[in-house]
Design a protein around this motif. Structure first.
Motif, PDB file in Angstrom:
ATOM      1  N   CYS A  26      -7.802  -2.081  -2.060  1.00 52.24           N
ATOM      2  CA  CYS A  26      -7.044  -2.344  -0.825  1.00 52.24           C
ATOM      3  C   CYS A  26      -8.002  -2.847   0.242  1.00 52.24           C
ATOM      4  CB  CYS A  26      -6.275  -1.108  -0.369  1.00 52.24           C
ATOM      5  SG  CYS A  26      -7.314   0.280   0.079  1.00 52.24           S
ATOM      6  N   GLY A  38     -14.876  -0.138   4.420  1.00 50.95           N
ATOM      7  CA  GLY A  38     -14.293  -1.484   4.462  1.00 50.95           C
ATOM      8  C   GLY A  38     -15.163  -2.498   3.724  1.00 50.95           C
ATOM      9  N   ASP A  44       0.822  -1.218   0.000  1.00 50.64           N
ATOM     10  CA  ASP A  44       0.000   0.000   0.000  1.00 50.64           C
ATOM     11  C   ASP A  44       0.856   1.268   0.000  1.00 50.64           C
ATOM     12  OD1 ASP A  44       0.965   0.184   2.577  1.00 50.64           O
ATOM     13  OD2 ASP A  44      -0.854  -0.592   3.500  1.00 50.64           O
ATOM     14  N   PRO A  72      -9.804  -3.435   4.112  1.00 45.00           N
ATOM     15  CA  PRO A  72     -10.447  -2.490   5.034  1.00 45.00           C
ATOM     16  C   PRO A  72      -9.484  -1.799   5.997  1.00 45.00           C
ATOM     17  CG  PRO A  72     -11.776  -4.462   4.855  1.00 45.00           C
ATOM     18  CD  PRO A  72     -10.536  -4.727   4.064  1.00 45.00           C
ATOM     19  N   ASP A  73      -8.494  -2.535   6.526  1.00 41.22           N
ATOM     20  CA  ASP A  73      -7.593  -1.896   7.495  1.00 41.22           C
ATOM     21  C   ASP A  73      -6.776  -0.791   6.825  1.00 41.22           C
ATOM     22  OD1 ASP A  73      -6.246  -3.934   6.055  1.00 41.22           O
ATOM     23  OD2 ASP A  73      -4.626  -3.933   7.521  1.00 41.22           O
ATOM     24  N   VAL A  74      -6.490  -0.952   5.541  1.00 43.25           N
ATOM     25  CA  VAL A  74      -5.743   0.090   4.822  1.00 43.25           C
ATOM     26  C   VAL A  74      -6.625   1.337   4.688  1.00 43.25           C
ATOM     27  CG1 VAL A  74      -4.532   0.678   2.688  1.00 43.25           C
ATOM     28  CG2 VAL A  74      -4.419  -1.653   3.596  1.00 43.25           C
ATOM     29  N   HIS A  75      -7.897   1.127   4.376  1.00 45.24           N
ATOM     30  CA  HIS A  75      -8.807   2.283   4.302  1.00 45.24           C
ATOM     31  C   HIS A  75      -8.861   3.013   5.641  1.00 45.24           C
ATOM     32  CE1 HIS A  75     -10.404   2.115   0.281  1.00 45.24           C
ATOM     33  NE2 HIS A  75     -10.589   0.812   0.388  1.00 45.24           N
ATOM     34  N   GLU A  76      -8.866   2.247   6.736  1.00 42.35           N
ATOM     35  CA  GLU A  76      -8.877   2.883   8.065  1.00 42.35           C
ATOM     36  C   GLU A  76      -7.659   3.782   8.223  1.00 42.35           C
ATOM     37  OE1 GLU A  76     -10.864   2.658  10.851  1.00 42.35           O
ATOM     38  OE2 GLU A  76     -12.378   1.587   9.697  1.00 42.35           O
ATOM     39  N   ARG A  77      -6.486   3.209   7.885  1.00 40.04           N
ATOM     40  CA  ARG A  77      -5.250   3.982   8.048  1.00 40.04           C
ATOM     41  C   ARG A  77      -5.237   5.195   7.136  1.00 40.04           C
ATOM     42  NH1 ARG A  77      -0.478   1.792   6.551  1.00 40.04           N
ATOM     43  NH2 ARG A  77      -1.409  -0.134   5.815  1.00 40.04           N
TER      44      ARG A  77
END
Ligand SMILES: NC(=O)c1ccc[n+]([C@@H]2O[C@H](COP(=O)([O-])OP(=O)(O)OC[C@H]3O[C@@H](n4cnc5c(N)ncnc54)[C@H](O)[C@@H]3O)[C@@H](O)[C@H]2O)c1
Length: 431
Positions: A126, A204, A96, A128-133
């Protein structure tokens, strides 16, 4: 809208060619100066059917330009559409780093522009955790918040290389995962005029719709190829078989069997999957996916038993024990296996399954001998005796109407149906 398309690869270039044709003003941005130069001259940076004409027209009409300066692009736009790559790392995980760098640079440019409102829509694939970050990075870098001025959305891309332009104007669906009103408004305006069913979800979930698609498409291709190998091995024309297979729109090419729920079982699926696995093993036809099916199903059963055990129930009640509704057939019922394992570990287990009570004893054999000590005649008796209820069947709606539970009960729904949502203390397998 004024849109900055960040990343001029396949997805970005197609967006640059198509978005001006539905009324937007587009500025393409890339760190690769060759791609920027191509777009500035009215040529698409990638080869894609129909794209050259669209890009040339948009360029001539002054609705498409390009830059390698992100600040200039953000200044000249209200929305950024992020289309950078997310390739595989050596360990298989998605890299990412391009996304993080792009979002940071957009955020800084938003801050530098001192604007109070901006929306970023991520088209790159990407998790879901990448979207969070990315949401946190964007807020931090821009100095704006999602309550006031900042918008973030995932908007997975479903177009296929080779027919990308055609797919842009007629997508199979449009999916947004929007955070903040600014993002929602931008999403609604983005594809205005394109006729496709549109879904709003959280970022996510939207991202995972894309992974579900690609996983499923890969499974379909593999299934087709494994059927090809199997048919060839058995001397049958695979095209004839798969043509008829695809004609079945009720059970095969349909939404059937796709809702997450209980493991499969019964008199046919396990036995027939085993028979084909046996062909594979004994003839050296490498049907790897087929061989994984039974193992995956067994994992489901293990997982369910472990989940029930973890709740440390006093007594477990099964509502429906046969492998599916409408039959008393217990052959290879996954719920019967669960019951056996719970009994073996010392749990008290009860069963309510009205069709089972109609199974008669033979002259010298009782097919239900093992189960009789666990059977209850009605739902009320079962719920009174048990604190943990495993609902495997709707029983023609009887469960929804007849179930009386209190705060003492826990419910595990394996019906892949929404009916149990009305009950407060309710857990689904996957929630
Ligand atoms: N190619 C497809 O058919 C397809 C389909 C659906 C989804 N996707 C997803 O879309 C995303 C993009 O895929 P692609 O095939 O278009 O990628 P690509 O590799 O063709 O293009 C990515 C572009 O981003 C540019 N870039 C990288 N960092 C940048 C930055 N900080 N600022 C500006 N530009 C930057 C690169 O120079 C490159 O031109 C990926 O996540 C991919 O998984 C692709």
């Amino acid at each position: 809208m004024r849109i900055a398309v960040v990343g001029l690869g396949y997805i970005g270039s197609v967006s640059c060619g198509c978005l001006p044709h539905i009324g937007h003003a587009v500025i393409g941005v890339d760190i690769d100066s060759h791609k920027v130069a191509a777009l500035k001259e009215g040529r698409p940076p990638v080869l894609e059917a129909g794209l050259a004409t669209l890009v040339a027209e948009a360029h001539e009409e002054g609705r498409l330009t390009a830059t390698n300066n992100i600040e200039a692009a953000i200044e000249a736009s209200d929305v950024a559409l992020v289309c950078v790559a997310t390739p595989s790392r050596p360990d298989g995980g998605a890299d990412d780093s391009q996304l993080v760098a792009a979002i940071e640079s957009i955020g800084r440019a938003v801050r530098a522009s001192a604007r109070g409102e901006y929306a970023v829509i991520v088209r790159s694939t990407c998790l879901p955790d990448v979207h969070e970050r990315l949401q946190a990075i964007l807020a931090e870098a821009s100095g704006l918040s999602y309550d006031r001025g900042l918008g973030y959305a995932s908007n997975p891309e479903f177009l296929r290389e080779g027919s990308a332009v055609e797919d842009f104007f007629a997508p199979p669906k449009i999916v947004f995962g929007a955070r903040g009103v600014v993002a929602e408004d931008a999403c609604r305006a983005l594809y205005a005029g394109i006729d496709a069913e549109t879904f709003f979800m959280d970022p996510g979930a939207a991202a995972l719709v894309k992974y579900a698609d690609n996983y499923y498409h890969a499974v379909k291709v593999t299934f087709g190829n494994e059927m090809g190998m199997l048919c060839q091995q058995l001397g049958v024309d695979p095209y004839a078989v798969m043509d008829v297979f695809c004609k079945d729109r009720k059970l095969n090419i349909s939404a059937r069997y796709l809702r997450p729920g209980a493991p499969f079982g019964g008199s046919c699926l396990p036995k027939d999957v085993r028979a084909l696995s046996h062909v594979s093993r004994t003839t050296d036809v490498p049907l790897k996916m087929l061989q994984g099916v039974d193992a995956s199903n067994r994992c489901q059963i293990d997982r369910l038993v472990a989940r029930i055990e973890a709740a440390e129930p006093v007594a477990v009640g099964f509502i429906g024990l046969s492998f599916k509704e409408g039959t008393p057939d217990l052959r290879e019922s996954p719920f019967l296996e669960m019951l056996r394992r719970l009994v073996a570990s010392g749990r008290k287990v009860r069963v309510y399954d009205p069709l089972l009570s109609q199974v008669t004893r033979g002259a010298d054999h009782d097919p239900l001998a093992e189960l009789r000590p666990h059977l209850d005649d009605d739902l009320g008796a079962l719920t009174e005796a048990c604190d943990y209820l495993v609902v495997t069947q709707k029983l023609g709606g009887e469960v929804w109407d007849g179930l009386r539970i209190n705060g003492h009960h826990r419910l595990l729904d394996l019906t892949a149906d929404d009916g149990l949502r009305r009950f407060g203390r309710y857990e689904e397998l996957y929630r």
